[in-house]
Design a protein around this motif. Structure first.
Motif, mmCIF file in Angstrom:
data_model
loop_
_atom_site.group_PDB
_atom_site.id
_atom_site.type_symbol
_atom_site.label_atom_id
_atom_site.label_comp_id
_atom_site.label_asym_id
_atom_site.label_seq_id
_atom_site.Cartn_x
_atom_site.Cartn_y
_atom_site.Cartn_z
ATOM 1 N N GLU A 389 0.828 -1.206 0.000
ATOM 2 C CA GLU A 389 0.000 0.000 0.000
ATOM 3 C C GLU A 389 0.862 1.256 0.000
ATOM 4 O O GLU A 389 0.537 2.240 -0.664
ATOM 5 N N SER A 390 1.982 1.216 0.751
ATOM 6 C CA SER A 390 2.826 2.426 0.852
ATOM 7 C C SER A 390 3.429 2.791 -0.504
ATOM 8 O O SER A 390 3.475 3.966 -0.888
ATOM 9 N N GLU A 391 3.869 1.777 -1.276
ATOM 10 C CA GLU A 391 4.428 2.048 -2.613
ATOM 11 C C GLU A 391 3.338 2.556 -3.562
ATOM 12 O O GLU A 391 3.560 3.463 -4.358
ATOM 13 N N ALA A 392 2.152 1.945 -3.467
ATOM 14 C CA ALA A 392 1.035 2.384 -4.323
ATOM 15 C C ALA A 392 0.719 3.851 -4.055
ATOM 16 O O ALA A 392 0.588 4.657 -4.990
ATOM 17 N N ILE A 393 0.630 4.211 -2.760
ATOM 18 C CA ILE A 393 0.331 5.606 -2.377
ATOM 19 C C ILE A 393 1.384 6.547 -2.967
ATOM 20 O O ILE A 393 1.057 7.589 -3.543
ATOM 21 N N LEU A 420 -6.960 5.471 0.891
ATOM 22 C CA LEU A 420 -6.787 6.175 2.170
ATOM 23 C C LEU A 420 -8.070 6.161 2.994
ATOM 24 O O LEU A 420 -8.037 5.960 4.217
ATOM 25 N N GLU A 421 -9.207 6.353 2.338
ATOM 26 C CA GLU A 421 -10.469 6.362 3.078
ATOM 27 C C GLU A 421 -10.779 4.982 3.668
ATOM 28 O O GLU A 421 -11.299 4.877 4.776
ATOM 29 N N GLU A 422 -10.417 3.934 2.926
ATOM 30 C CA GLU A 422 -10.610 2.574 3.453
ATOM 31 C C GLU A 422 -9.756 2.360 4.706
ATOM 32 O O GLU A 422 -10.197 1.782 5.691
ATOM 33 N N ARG A 423 -8.521 2.852 4.661
ATOM 34 C CA ARG A 423 -7.618 2.697 5.816
ATOM 35 C C ARG A 423 -8.154 3.475 7.020
ATOM 36 O O ARG A 423 -8.158 2.972 8.147
ATOM 37 N N ILE A 424 -8.612 4.708 6.747
ATOM 38 C CA ILE A 424 -9.099 5.562 7.850
ATOM 39 C C ILE A 424 -10.396 4.988 8.430
ATOM 40 O O ILE A 424 -10.564 4.914 9.645
ATOM 41 N N GLN A 425 -11.287 4.536 7.534
ATOM 42 C CA GLN A 425 -12.552 3.940 8.017
ATOM 43 C C GLN A 425 -12.300 2.631 8.761
ATOM 44 O O GLN A 425 -13.078 2.226 9.621
ATOM 45 N N GLY A 426 -11.177 1.988 8.435
ATOM 46 C CA GLY A 426 -10.806 0.740 9.128
ATOM 47 C C GLY A 426 -10.195 1.021 10.495
ATOM 48 O O GLY A 426 -9.686 0.106 11.140
ATOM 49 N N GLY A 427 -10.196 2.294 10.883
ATOM 50 C CA GLY A 427 -9.718 2.649 12.231
ATOM 51 C C GLY A 427 -8.255 3.057 12.279
ATOM 52 O O GLY A 427 -7.638 3.051 13.350
ATOM 53 N N SER A 428 -7.675 3.437 11.133
ATOM 54 C CA SER A 428 -6.263 3.834 11.120
ATOM 55 C C SER A 428 -6.024 5.030 12.032
ATOM 56 O O SER A 428 -6.757 6.012 12.001
ATOM 57 N N ASP A 430 -2.888 6.261 11.960
ATOM 58 C CA ASP A 430 -1.585 6.646 11.395
ATOM 59 C C ASP A 430 -1.681 8.082 10.851
ATOM 60 O O ASP A 430 -2.459 8.351 9.930
ATOM 61 N N ALA A 431 -0.889 8.967 11.417
ATOM 62 C CA ALA A 431 -0.907 10.372 10.988
ATOM 63 C C ALA A 431 -0.602 10.504 9.503
ATOM 64 O O ALA A 431 -1.136 11.388 8.820
ATOM 65 N N ALA A 432 0.236 9.602 8.994
ATOM 66 C CA ALA A 432 0.634 9.673 7.571
ATOM 67 C C ALA A 432 -0.580 9.532 6.654
ATOM 68 O O ALA A 432 -0.634 10.150 5.587
ATOM 69 N N ASP A 433 -1.567 8.717 7.046
ATOM 70 C CA ASP A 433 -2.763 8.558 6.211
ATOM 71 C C ASP A 433 -3.521 9.872 6.087
ATOM 72 O O ASP A 433 -3.950 10.270 5.002
ATOM 73 N N PHE A 434 -3.694 10.564 7.240
ATOM 74 C CA PHE A 434 -4.398 11.859 7.211
ATOM 75 C C PHE A 434 -3.560 12.911 6.482
ATOM 76 O O PHE A 434 -4.090 13.728 5.730
ATOM 77 N N GLY A 435 -2.229 12.851 6.697
ATOM 78 C CA GLY A 435 -1.322 13.811 6.025
ATOM 79 C C GLY A 435 -1.359 13.647 4.518
ATOM 80 O O GLY A 435 -1.424 14.628 3.765
ATOM 81 N N THR A 436 -1.361 12.380 4.073
ATOM 82 C CA THR A 436 -1.397 12.116 2.628
ATOM 83 C C THR A 436 -2.742 12.525 2.030
ATOM 84 O O THR A 436 -2.803 13.088 0.939
ATOM 85 N N LEU A 437 -3.834 12.254 2.756
ATOM 86 C CA LEU A 437 -5.151 12.678 2.289
ATOM 87 C C LEU A 437 -5.204 14.213 2.208
ATOM 88 O O LEU A 437 -5.777 14.773 1.267
#
Length: 480
Positions: A389-393, A420-428, A430-437
């Motif tokens: 996922e990190s490489e895809a992002i 990213l929304e799937e990760r966040i909705q899955g309870g992430s 991780d600040a990086a997910d919100f930062g990337t979004l």
């Protein structure tokens, strides 16, 4: 010859209107494929081949075969005498310009000067004001045809050339055809996301009206109508053209594309195989065959719960074979490299998939939209096959960073947002997910949504300088 006169010869040569002064760069094409394509056109098109012989002479020069280049210029001269016995000077300006340049490169300076003088004298007779350049519509058109052959980065210049030619002769069938082809190809690249609008439709209709016997342009009009959800109307043109030229490879390739897009893949395959017997080295045909076998494979997997393994393997083998043949024949065939990479990935041949992706990305002819398309496809490869996922992002973001709107950029945006929304909705957490979004919204021009995401990222990672700077910059922009 003294240096001074050699220099003056060079400055005269640069004034000529011919392939050597039209900035047609060797590194932008596969010369062997171009030689093959132009050779096929000379063989199968009935119309005048003066422009094709002139272009072939330039291709042979680029391949360091100047003697062969001269032979093609002689053929162009013969064509001029046959087709335009009363307009020899007017119709020979490009041929003579090419002669002058080739003799100059062969260090046969006197002969080069002879042809420079022929051009100069003809221009003086054709126009009282011009020493070197007469703005002749047929010269503009010949330049347009050459530019179309050198690939996508030349299409806009080609369109301008045909526009200039049409200013003098608005009803000329050949100029209208050239203009319509340029518009069709430009639209194919740049306007994919606006499928309901078409700037090419009217030029294509006009070209068909002025060239009732030209089935190639009919097929392009049919494809355009199909893209505009007017497939029935398009099919009438295909059927009519099939009656007129059932064996012309340039028509058949587009007829096959029409049938494949309609879902009649077996019919498309039959047409492509017929065309391949006539032009067996056509990269275009091999690519289209690969697309057909891939479509059959996907259809089989979709409609059969347990598709027969033997059939799956055979369709995969055929798709890979034809995509590979297309890239071997035309080494700068971007979309064929991507299609080949994705087929390798389907059968877990990841090393070969990676190699094909890299060959696609290393091409020196890629436009912004090509790069965005690459990043989307390569991001998908990382996500679905490499399970990263990190490489895809990372690659989806690269596609978004190129700020030119395109089909590929839109795909990068949608894929990134979904992931990213799937990760966040899955309870992430991780600040990086919100930062990337946040970065995605920022690159999209959605400032308020970006602020929200960066604020959440900072809550999770209070000391992150990158997020604080981005937030600060956005707040300043919003308040100004």
């Amino acid at each position: 010859m003294s240096t001074i006169s050699k220099d003056s010869l060079k400055s005269s040569l640069l004034q000529l209107e011919c392939h050597f002064t039209w900035t047609l760069l060797k590194q932008d094409v596969d010369l062997n494929d171009l030689e093959e394509t132009v050779g096929d056109q000379i063989e199968f098109f009935i119309k005048s081949n003066i422009a094709n012989y002139n272009l072939l002479s330039y291709v042979y020069h680029l391949k360091n075969s100047n003697e062969e280049a001269l032979r093609n210029l002689q053929k162009a001269e013969e064509e001029v005498k046959k087709k335009y016995p009363d307009e020899i000077a007017r119709r020979s300006l490009v041929t003579w310009g090419n002669y002058a340049w080739i003799y100059y490169h062969m260090e046969r300076y006197e002969e080069a000067q002879t042809y420079i003088s022929k051009v100069e004298n003809s221009c003086k007779k054709l126009s009282s004001t011009a020493q070197w350049k007469v703005q002749l519509p047929e010269v503009y058109a010949e330049q347009g045809w050459a530019l179309l052959k050198f690939g996508a980065k030349y299409y806009n210049r080609a369109k301008n050339c045909f526009e200039n030619a049409l200013k003098s002769e608005p009803n000329n069938p050949e100029f209208n055809t050239g203009y319509a082809i340029a518009m069709y190809r430009l639209e194919d690249i740049f306007y994919r996301e606006h499928e309901d609008v078409s700037l090419a439709l009217e030029p294509l209709k006009r070209a068909v009206e002025l060239n009732p016997m030209d089935t190639f342009i009919k097929a392009l009009l049919a494809l355009k109508l199909q893209a505009l959800k007017r497939a029935e109307e398009g099919e009438r043109y295909i059927e009519e053209a099939m009656q007129k030229t059932p064996d012309l490879p340039y028509f058949l390739r587009y007829a096959a594309k029409f049938y494949r897009k309609k879902g009649e893949v077996d019919k498309a395959l039959k047409v492509l195989k017929k065309a391949l017997t006539v032009t067996p080295k056509s990269a275009f045909l091999h690519h289209q065959l690969g697309l057909c076998y891939r479509a059959k494979l996907f259809q089989l997997k979709k409609t059969t719960r347990y598709p027969p393994q033997q059939q799956v393997e055979e369709l995969t083998r055929l798709a890979i074979f034809h995509f590979k043949t297309a890239t071997d024949q035309k080494t700068k065939f971007f979309s064929a490299y991507l299609d080949l990479a994705n087929m390798y990935a389907q059968v877990k041949r990841y090393k070969e998939a990676e190699e094909s992706f890299q060959k696609a990305f290393q091409l020196n002819i890629l436009s912004c939209s090509d790069k965005q398309h690459f990043y989307h496809q390569y991001g998908n490869f990382q996500l679905f096959h490499m399970k990263s996922e990190s490489e895809a992002i990372k690659y989806y973001i690269e596609g978004l960073k190129i700020e030119k709107e395109s089909y590929g950029r839109n795909n990068c945006r949608n894929a990134l947002k979904k992931l990213l929304e799937e990760r966040i909705q899955g309870g992430s957490r991780d600040a990086a997910d919100f930062g990337t979004l946040g970065l995605m919204h920022k690159l999209n021009g959605e400032k308020h949504e970006a602020v929200e995401c960066y604020e959440k990222a900072i809550t999770l990672c209070p000391d992150n300088e990158e997020y604080m700077n981005a937030l600060c910059e956005l707040q300043l922009f919003i308040s100004s």
